[in-house]
Design a protein around this motif. Sequence first.
Motif, PDB file in Angstrom:
ATOM      1  N   ASP A  35      13.036  87.890  71.297  1.00  0.00           N
ATOM      2  CA  ASP A  35      12.332  86.865  72.060  1.00  0.00           C
ATOM      3  C   ASP A  35      10.950  86.618  71.454  1.00  0.00           C
ATOM      4  O   ASP A  35      10.238  87.562  71.111  1.00  0.00           O
ATOM      5  CB  ASP A  35      12.196  87.330  73.518  1.00  0.00           C
ATOM      6  N   LYS A  36      10.569  85.363  71.331  1.00  0.00           N
ATOM      7  CA  LYS A  36       9.279  85.043  70.699  1.00  0.00           C
ATOM      8  C   LYS A  36       8.104  85.623  71.474  1.00  0.00           C
ATOM      9  O   LYS A  36       7.126  86.068  70.872  1.00  0.00           O
ATOM     10  CB  LYS A  36       9.102  83.537  70.533  1.00  0.00           C
ATOM     11  N   TRP A  37       8.187  85.655  72.806  1.00  0.00           N
ATOM     12  CA  TRP A  37       7.056  86.164  73.571  1.00  0.00           C
ATOM     13  C   TRP A  37       6.905  87.671  73.393  1.00  0.00           C
ATOM     14  O   TRP A  37       5.800  88.190  73.371  1.00  0.00           O
ATOM     15  CB  TRP A  37       7.175  85.777  75.049  1.00  0.00           C
ATOM     16  N   LYS A 125       6.432  88.189  61.872  1.00  0.00           N
ATOM     17  CA  LYS A 125       5.400  87.191  62.156  1.00  0.00           C
ATOM     18  C   LYS A 125       4.730  86.758  60.863  1.00  0.00           C
ATOM     19  O   LYS A 125       4.552  85.564  60.605  1.00  0.00           O
ATOM     20  CB  LYS A 125       4.371  87.769  63.132  1.00  0.00           C
TER      21      LYS A 125
END
Length: 147
Positions: A35-37, A125
């Motif tokens: 998940d990106k968060w 990232k």
Amino acid sequence: MATSTAAQKRAQAKVEYDAFLAQCPSRKLLDRIADKWVALVLAALRSNGSHQFGADCAGEPRSMRYSELSRLLAGVSQKMLTQTLRSLERDGLITRTVVPTVPVTVTYELTGLGLSLHQMMRGLKDWAETHMDDVLANRATYDNRVA
């Protein structure tokens, strides 16, 4: 009949984890950490709090308040940030500390397990930020070819 100790059973279960199998519990963990968060929260908890390109996400672990995380993670809703923090705490990747002040102070910090995951997430990232121009160019080429 041979009996197994709890440690032997855990070791056997660990050997049998296979994310390619539909019922493997590691699939749910992979779903969570993809998940990106989650990736951004993990990066934020080791950042200097800067929004600058190339901001240091490899610094010393530091605790952050909810409001700091919310400001740093542009676009995250209160509901999504709360759900993300709760799931990370449940998995043992962060700790939540409540200090009885007025108003109450709540901070979040990476655990040892969270620190180990942070290293890989930081790499993802960094890769995304480094290769975004290439990906955008490939998308444009593909879209022009398909259109």
